[in-house]
Scaffold this active site. Structure first.
Site, PDB file in Angstrom:
ATOM      1  N   HIS A   1      73.773 -15.571-105.668  1.00  0.00           N
ATOM      2  CA  HIS A   1      72.552 -16.984-106.050  1.00  0.00           C
ATOM      3  C   HIS A   1      71.646 -16.658-104.859  1.00  0.00           C
ATOM      4  O   HIS A   1      70.041 -17.084-105.464  1.00  0.00           O
ATOM      5  CB  HIS A   1      73.770 -18.288-105.567  1.00  0.00           C
ATOM      6  CG  HIS A   1      72.625 -19.505-105.044  1.00  0.00           C
ATOM      7  ND1 HIS A   1      72.432 -20.077-105.976  1.00  0.00           N
ATOM      8  CD2 HIS A   1      71.786 -19.636-103.528  1.00  0.00           C
ATOM      9  CE1 HIS A   1      71.174 -21.308-105.038  1.00  0.00           C
ATOM     10  NE2 HIS A   1      71.049 -20.739-104.415  1.00  0.00           N
ATOM     11  N   GLU A   2      71.380 -15.728-104.344  1.00  0.00           N
ATOM     12  CA  GLU A   2      71.088 -15.754-102.960  1.00  0.00           C
ATOM     13  C   GLU A   2      69.578 -14.996-103.375  1.00  0.00           C
ATOM     14  O   GLU A   2      68.683 -14.724-102.542  1.00  0.00           O
ATOM     15  CB  GLU A   2      71.591 -15.093-101.915  1.00  0.00           C
ATOM     16  CG  GLU A   2      72.346 -16.176-100.619  1.00  0.00           C
ATOM     17  CD  GLU A   2      71.554 -17.566-100.581  1.00  0.00           C
ATOM     18  OE1 GLU A   2      70.331 -17.455 -99.863  1.00  0.00           O
ATOM     19  OE2 GLU A   2      72.065 -18.664-100.580  1.00  0.00           O
TER      20      GLU A   2
END
Lengths: 504, 87
Positions: free
Chosen positions: A122-123
């Site tokens: 996600h990051e």
């Protein structure tokens, strides 16, 4: 999906884990999970990722806790897991993970732990330019969902990444709509920390059991671009050095007599009455010293940056190097610039001040390096200077860039590097929940030179030879491009041959 | 100023500011909020996250606010966002 701001100008990105020993985790396993997370994006785009051992990589990964210098503190174990910065200069692309979380080096999560792979995937989406998505099930959905085994990038995220960087099959056929404009970064001299093989290593070929020194890497050039400043986000760059702006500037103490208009008797009167006197008679005039200064080496009022600006007793004081100018209702005072130490009883060896402001109780605070000086009028209060830590500022802080009482809310603010603090004058200590990131003051950027609130009630930020007016209500600069300081604040003529910052 | 009738304690309001549902400038300026502002912010959060939109901090919203998540805001400064594309 939402694409946020910039994308990377090249498709072959480098990354580096900069926390040597994440708490309780085996570094090789961490690198493997990070590599897998990047691979998820690589498989669905033209991007490739190469691990390097350098703090100049495009994407730097850190495990940190609490306040860690970027204005986005972690909250310990629980809610906030990580954050990352969108592509750009300085911290752009970097990913920070809360070290206090329980990280699992597996795909699955349980009640206690969180999958590093899932969160990293996600990051890294942010690192590549994607913002959050409101689509449940999308990888860029803000709330943690965990990932299944053999996870494939959801459609929403795939469209997002391919809009920016192109689809992987387009790489084979050379048909590159949309994402085909990013060039490969040309090979260049390898950083000293990497080997000099010519094999390109992407995350798809990463073998976690191989140790870093023997793993072949394609030489990369340092990942800063010519127009950008070198990335060292965790340092507070120093202000532009007036000594380099004026090669003839000599910081040595003066030897020749200095002409001024003050008599010893008026100076004595100032020292005792200046706080209460009116602006017109406030008496901040150059005082006699036994070793007056030379006139050479004085900064050029029409071609200089400023170290500090403040309104003191309703007059504007502009500080540069060892000198200051004073501007009253009728404009710039004659006889200035004068040496700061002629007006304020500072140590003779000071060659600049970093920031100055007048407190609500009318006492004047000078910040110089990691100390501050408190003046009552032009008399230094007993017990000063004192360290910045007395004010609640961190021990690591080397200096304060700017200080002001913000007219918008009457609170005192300190600025340094990428951060700012709100200061509680009644407690004489910075407020809780600070520092915060300077991006709150949108458009101003980092590492300001000076800030103050002028008589019109507006806030002005200074950097280099220009300034911004700040729109307090909209919390952003009133004009995105700087205006030149000298014509506005020093009454200098606009030189036609000098490109105005507004148009440059 | 009268207290907003909608119950949202400071931590809930902090959450809404932190993730972009209320103007972050409020953190500094302490602007007074109306009920409508707060209700709209809660509705936006509920809509964005896909839980029932009630405009109140109900159980589902409380649970959402405690859930693990990324630290970046959901609603970013539109000046820096490019066109939103939906399929």
């Amino acid at each position: 999906f939402t694409v946020h701001g910039q994308k990377w100008p090249h498709r072959n990105l480098t990354w580096s884990l900069r926390t040597e020993q994440p708490r309780g985790l085996e570094p090789g396993g961490v690198r493997h999970q990070l590599s897998r997370a990047l691979d998820l994006w690589a498989k669905n785009s033209k991007l490739t990722f190469q691990e390097v051992n350098s703090d100049r990589a495009d994407i730097l990964v850190y495990f940190q806790q609490g306040y860690h210098g970027d204005g986005y503190p972690f909250d310990g174990r629980g809610q906030i897991l990580a954050h990352a910065f969108f592509p750009g200069t300085d911290r752009g692309g970097d990913a920070h993970f809360d070290e206090e979380e329980i990280w699992l080096l597996t795909d699955s999560s349980d009640e206690e732990g969180t999958s590093l792979y899932a969160v990293a995937a996600h990051e890294f989406g942010h690192s590549l330019g994607l913002a959050h998505s409101s689509v449940r099930g999308a990888l860029m959905y803000p709330w943690y969902q965990g990932l299944s085994t053999n996870y494939e990038l959801p459609e929403d995220d795939r469209h997002g990444i391919q809009q920016m960087y192109g689809a992987p099959e387009e790489r084979l056929w050379g048909n590159i709509p949309g994402g085909g404009t990013q060039p490969e970064r040309p090979p260049a001299a390898a950083p000293s920390t990497t080997t000099s093989s010519t094999t390109t290593i992407t995350t798809t070929t990463y073998r976690p059991w191989r140790t870093r020194p023997t793993r072949p890497t394609r030489p990369t050039r340092p990942n800063h671009y010519p127009e950008e400043r070198p990335r060292r986000p965790d340092r507070y760059p120093v202000k532009p050095d007036y000594r380099t702006e004026r090669p003839d500037y000599r910081p040595q103490r003066p030897h020749k007599p200095h002409r001024h208009h003050t008599t010893p008797s008026t100076t004595a009167a100032i020292a005792t009455t200046s706080v209460a006197t009116s602006p017109t008679t406030m008496g901040y005039r150059p005082r006699h010293r036994s070793t007056p200064s030379p006139r050479d080496g004085i900064p050029d009022k029409c071609d200089t940056s400023y170290d500090a600006i403040s309104i003191i007793r309703r007059e504007v004081f502009i500080f540069k190097g060892r000198y200051l100018w004073r501007i009253g209702d009728q404009g710039l005072y004659e006889g200035y610039p004068a040496e700061i130490i002629r007006l304020f009883n500072l140590p003779e060896d000071i060659d600049h001040v970093d920031a100055v402001y007048e407190r609500p109780d009318k006492k004047i605070v000078f910040f110089i390096g990691n100390k501050y000086f408190l003046f009552n009028g032009n008399i230094l209060e007993p017990g000063y200077p004192r360290p910045l830590t007395d004010l609640g500022l961190p021990r690591s802080l080397e200096k304060v860039d700017g200080a002001m009482v913000w007219g918008h809310n009457g609170r005192t603010y300190f600025f340094s590097g990428t951060m700012y603090w709100r200061f509680d004058e009644s407690e004489n200590y910075v407020e809780l929940d600070y520092p915060r990131d300077m991006t709150m003051f949108a458009g101003v950027g980092y590492n300001i030179d000076a800030v103050f609130q002028w008589k019109d009630g507006k806030t002005y930020f200074f950097k280099g030879k220009g300034f911004w007016e700040f729109d307090d209500l909209r919390m952003k600069v009133a004009h995105e491009k700087q205006k030149l300081s000298a014509p506005v604040w020093m009454g200098c003529p606009r030189k036609l041959e000098t490109p105005d910052l507004e148009t440059n | 100023a009268p207290q907003p009738a909608t119950y949202a304690d400071s931590s809930a309001q902090d959450y809404l500011m932190q993730f972009g549902y209320l103007p972050e400038s409020d953190r500094e300026t302490g602007n007074l909020r109306t009920d409508d502002q707060l209700i709209n912010a809660i509705k936006n959060l509920q809509s964005y996250s896909g839980i029932p939109v009630t405009g109140h901090i109900d159980e589902a919203t409380k649970k959402l606010m405690k859930a693990k998540r990324c630290g970046l805001p959901d609603k970013l400064d539109p000046r820096f966002s490019r066109t939103r594309h939906r399929r």
